[in-house]
Design a protein around this motif. Structure first.
Motif, PDB file in Angstrom:
ATOM      1  N   TYR A 122      47.652  48.681  22.668  1.00 12.85           N
ATOM      2  CA  TYR A 122      47.566  49.018  23.959  1.00 12.85           C
ATOM      3  C   TYR A 122      48.627  47.647  24.671  1.00 12.85           C
ATOM      4  N   ASP A 123      48.325  46.565  24.551  1.00 12.19           N
ATOM      5  CA  ASP A 123      49.056  45.393  25.027  1.00 12.19           C
ATOM      6  C   ASP A 123      50.479  45.616  24.750  1.00 12.19           C
ATOM      7  N   ARG A 124      50.559  45.916  23.583  1.00 11.79           N
ATOM      8  CA  ARG A 124      52.409  45.965  23.152  1.00 11.79           C
ATOM      9  C   ARG A 124      53.054  47.114  23.786  1.00 11.79           C
ATOM     10  N   GLU A 125      52.166  48.344  23.966  1.00 10.18           N
ATOM     11  CA  GLU A 125      52.534  49.324  24.970  1.00 10.18           C
ATOM     12  C   GLU A 125      53.038  49.099  26.484  1.00 10.18           C
ATOM     13  N   GLN A 126      52.255  48.136  27.028  1.00  8.48           N
ATOM     14  CA  GLN A 126      52.449  47.792  28.378  1.00  8.48           C
ATOM     15  C   GLN A 126      53.774  47.085  28.317  1.00  8.48           C
ATOM     16  N   GLN A 127      54.116  46.093  27.526  1.00  6.02           N
ATOM     17  CA  GLN A 127      55.363  45.296  27.386  1.00  6.02           C
ATOM     18  C   GLN A 127      56.333  46.393  27.067  1.00  6.02           C
ATOM     19  N   ARG A 128      56.495  47.309  25.940  1.00  4.59           N
ATOM     20  CA  ARG A 128      57.505  47.904  25.428  1.00  4.59           C
ATOM     21  C   ARG A 128      57.764  49.195  26.143  1.00  4.59           C
ATOM     22  N   ILE A 129      56.751  49.903  26.620  1.00  8.31           N
ATOM     23  CA  ILE A 129      57.022  51.179  27.097  1.00  8.31           C
ATOM     24  C   ILE A 129      56.861  50.908  28.698  1.00  8.31           C
ATOM     25  N   PHE A 130      55.753  50.535  29.373  1.00 12.50           N
ATOM     26  CA  PHE A 130      55.512  50.986  30.829  1.00 12.50           C
ATOM     27  C   PHE A 130      56.358  49.347  31.429  1.00 12.50           C
ATOM     28  N   ARG A 131      56.587  48.424  30.718  1.00 11.04           N
ATOM     29  CA  ARG A 131      57.425  47.430  31.646  1.00 11.04           C
ATOM     30  C   ARG A 131      58.756  47.470  30.799  1.00 11.04           C
ATOM     31  N   GLY A 132      59.188  48.589  30.084  1.00  7.21           N
ATOM     32  CA  GLY A 132      60.248  48.681  29.059  1.00  7.21           C
ATOM     33  C   GLY A 132      61.387  49.708  29.704  1.00  7.21           C
ATOM     34  N   PRO A 133      62.245  50.073  28.898  1.00 12.68           N
ATOM     35  CA  PRO A 133      63.350  50.810  29.170  1.00 12.68           C
ATOM     36  C   PRO A 133      63.249  52.285  29.431  1.00 12.68           C
ATOM     37  N   VAL A 134      62.247  52.565  30.049  1.00 14.95           N
ATOM     38  CA  VAL A 134      62.036  54.143  30.274  1.00 14.95           C
ATOM     39  C   VAL A 134      61.857  54.092  31.938  1.00 14.95           C
ATOM     40  N   TRP A 135      62.227  55.489  32.301  1.00 13.15           N
ATOM     41  CA  TRP A 135      61.938  55.948  33.843  1.00 13.15           C
ATOM     42  C   TRP A 135      60.639  56.489  33.715  1.00 13.15           C
ATOM     43  N   GLN A 136      59.778  56.170  34.923  1.00 12.14           N
ATOM     44  CA  GLN A 136      58.645  56.523  35.022  1.00 12.14           C
ATOM     45  C   GLN A 136      58.286  57.218  36.569  1.00 12.14           C
ATOM     46  N   PHE A 137      57.563  58.259  36.566  1.00  9.70           N
ATOM     47  CA  PHE A 137      57.251  59.063  37.818  1.00  9.70           C
ATOM     48  C   PHE A 137      56.177  58.174  38.686  1.00  9.70           C
ATOM     49  N   LEU A 138      56.918  57.941  39.916  1.00  7.70           N
ATOM     50  CA  LEU A 138      55.965  56.984  40.785  1.00  7.70           C
ATOM     51  C   LEU A 138      55.331  57.988  42.072  1.00  7.70           C
ATOM     52  N   CYS A 139      56.035  58.955  42.706  1.00  2.00           N
ATOM     53  CA  CYS A 139      55.618  59.893  43.642  1.00  2.00           C
ATOM     54  C   CYS A 139      56.732  60.795  44.144  1.00  2.00           C
ATOM     55  N   ILE A 140      56.217  61.632  44.900  1.00  3.10           N
ATOM     56  CA  ILE A 140      57.297  62.529  45.456  1.00  3.10           C
ATOM     57  C   ILE A 140      57.767  62.136  46.871  1.00  3.10           C
ATOM     58  N   GLU A 141      58.816  62.469  47.114  1.00  2.00           N
ATOM     59  CA  GLU A 141      59.657  61.954  48.280  1.00  2.00           C
ATOM     60  C   GLU A 141      58.708  62.578  49.485  1.00  2.00           C
ATOM     61  N   GLN A 142      57.872  63.501  49.563  1.00  2.00           N
ATOM     62  CA  GLN A 142      57.014  64.013  50.658  1.00  2.00           C
ATOM     63  C   GLN A 142      55.903  62.973  50.911  1.00  2.00           C
ATOM     64  N   ASP A 143      55.842  62.198  50.115  1.00  2.00           N
ATOM     65  CA  ASP A 143      54.692  61.089  50.339  1.00  2.00           C
ATOM     66  C   ASP A 143      55.303  60.201  51.306  1.00  2.00           C
ATOM     67  N   ILE A 144      56.420  60.035  51.364  1.00  2.00           N
ATOM     68  CA  ILE A 144      57.052  59.064  52.040  1.00  2.00           C
ATOM     69  C   ILE A 144      58.134  59.739  53.032  1.00  2.00           C
TER      70      ILE A 144
END
Length: 417
Positions: A29-51
């Protein structure tokens, strides 16, 4: 970080076997945080309607990393880690806010909406005493920036400079299908959030698993919302880790498995065609696209799902909160051009699938069953060979686990397993 081979002894069969260890191991799990979620992938954050307006701010997550998304006074969308450059406290405390600047409540360090530090309290001390050293440079301290790209009103972020452009990350077929569903002006119809007591990867598997949908979600099968004997298919991205599963309700060719299989009498509880709804309008739908697709699930690695069922359009965004806990967020959407009657129908159908509906309830339960069943399983592994042993697109059958194998193909690649 410990070497990957020392963390997980992956079976020689590769993506057709998944060691149960990866669902409950803290080091993985800790390696996933480093290699995936802080790594070279795009992640969904929100929709423009939120801001929609300058000064609008929302908070989100990239794995366990808290994130701020803000529209600045020039109308630009920015994202940054929600961590004060001074002592590391959260800066934005509300899920949604409207502000002129971002100010940390701890020591009143104040930031612009692009994350740059604008001022700090008592920088020059009090009455000529104390304060920051003379060489303190406001420009050298800011909220950690997050790269942002917006596509079809969807805001994506990445913490890595190595992440390729979003269109390249998605690939042409994935991008085109997002454009199909989200290429019109959107409006928010509702939101849900639920905690599911399982590892995030079990949900990532689940939404790629067309095999279970006809067995676990018996409502879908009984009332012909989504079945394996409808025309449909599976599309994988070039790197295998994104997918689209689709079916066409109008082109239905009854398979005898649904009439004679033991699971039918044991699980469905009624002979084919005998069930009826007291409110059949729940399943009313209008044809929205000219491709005949009435049900689709699209995933973008690592943790976002785009759903179109009948006329229910939704985003599912799942956030890991530990090895055995995940928050699943739902955003239910319509189009600005919808009539009031169409919006009402979308909401009704969304209640079927969302946190209070049958589908989310069943998936939440079964994923927890797997989490509980696999803890302490030693070197045992899941067996994933429905539809073959490879991860390839198949537009003639959804009786396959190809998309699940595709997820593990991408996961092993980025994790180094």
């Amino acid at each position: 970080m410990e070497a990957a081979e020392a963390l997980v002894d992956w079976p020689s069969e590769g993506i057709t076997r998944v060691p149960f260890q990866v669902f409950s191991d803290q080091e993985v799990y800790d390696r996933e945080q480093q290699r995936i979620f802080r790594g070279p992938v795009w992640q969904f954050l929100c929709i423009e309607q939120d801001i929609p307006e300058p000064g609008d701010v929302v908070t989100s997550w990239m794995g366990e990393t808290p994130v701020i998304v803000a529209r600045d006074h020039d109308g630009q969308v920015n994202a940054m880690v929600n961590r004060c450059a001074h002592k590391g406290a959260l800066v934005a405390l509300k899920s949604k806010d409207k502000v002129k600047n971002l100010t940390c409540v701890y020591h009143a360090w104040s930031y612009r909406l692009d994350g740059r530090l604008r001022s700090i309290a008592f920088q020059n001390g009090v009455n000529g005493k104390g304060g920051m050293p003379e060489d303190f440079d406001v420009e050298a301290h800011r909220l950690q920036p997050v790269r942002v790209q917006v596509f079809c009103g969807l805001v994506f972020g990445t913490l890595s400079d190595e992440t390729p452009p979003l269109d390249e990350f998605l690939g042409p077929r994935m991008g085109a299908f997002i454009q199909r569903n989200f290429g019109r002006p959107l409006k928010v119809l509702g939101r849900h959030s639920q905690i599911i007591h399982n590892n995030w990867k079990l949900y990532a598997e689940n939404v790629r698993d067309s095999y279970h949908a006809t067995l676990l979600h018996t409502f879908y099968t009984t009332f012909k919302v989504n079945r394996l004997d409808m025309d449909g298919g599976i599309i994988l991205s070039d790197r295998k880790w994104h997918h689209i599963s689709y079916s066409k309700r109008a082109t239905f060719n009854l398979d005898k498995e649904y009439l004679t299989a033991e699971v039918h009498s044991a699980k469905y509880g009624a002979k084919h065609g005998e069930s009826a709804l007291e409110g059949p309008e729940l399943l009313d739908a209008w044809e929205e696209f000219d491709d005949g697709i009435t049900h689709s699930i699209q995933t973008v690695f690592p943790n976002v799902v785009f759903q179109f069922t009948l006329n229910s359009l939704a985003i599912r965004f799942f956030v890991p909160q530990g090895v055995d806990k995940t928050e699943l967020k739902w955003i239910f959407l319509g189009y600005e051009r919808d009539t009031p009657e169409q919006s009402k129908m979308r909401i009704m159908q969304s209640n079927l699938t969302g946190a209070a509906g049958l589908v989310a309830l069943e998936d939440g339960c079964i994923n927890e069953f797997v989490q509980r069943g696999t803890v302490g399983s030693g070197r045992r592994a899941a067996f994933i060979e429905m539809g073959g042993r490879v991860a390839e697109s198949n537009e003639s059958s959804r009786a396959t686990e190809a998309s699940v194998r595709g997820f593990w193909h991408g996961y092993r690649d980025i994790m180094g397993f």
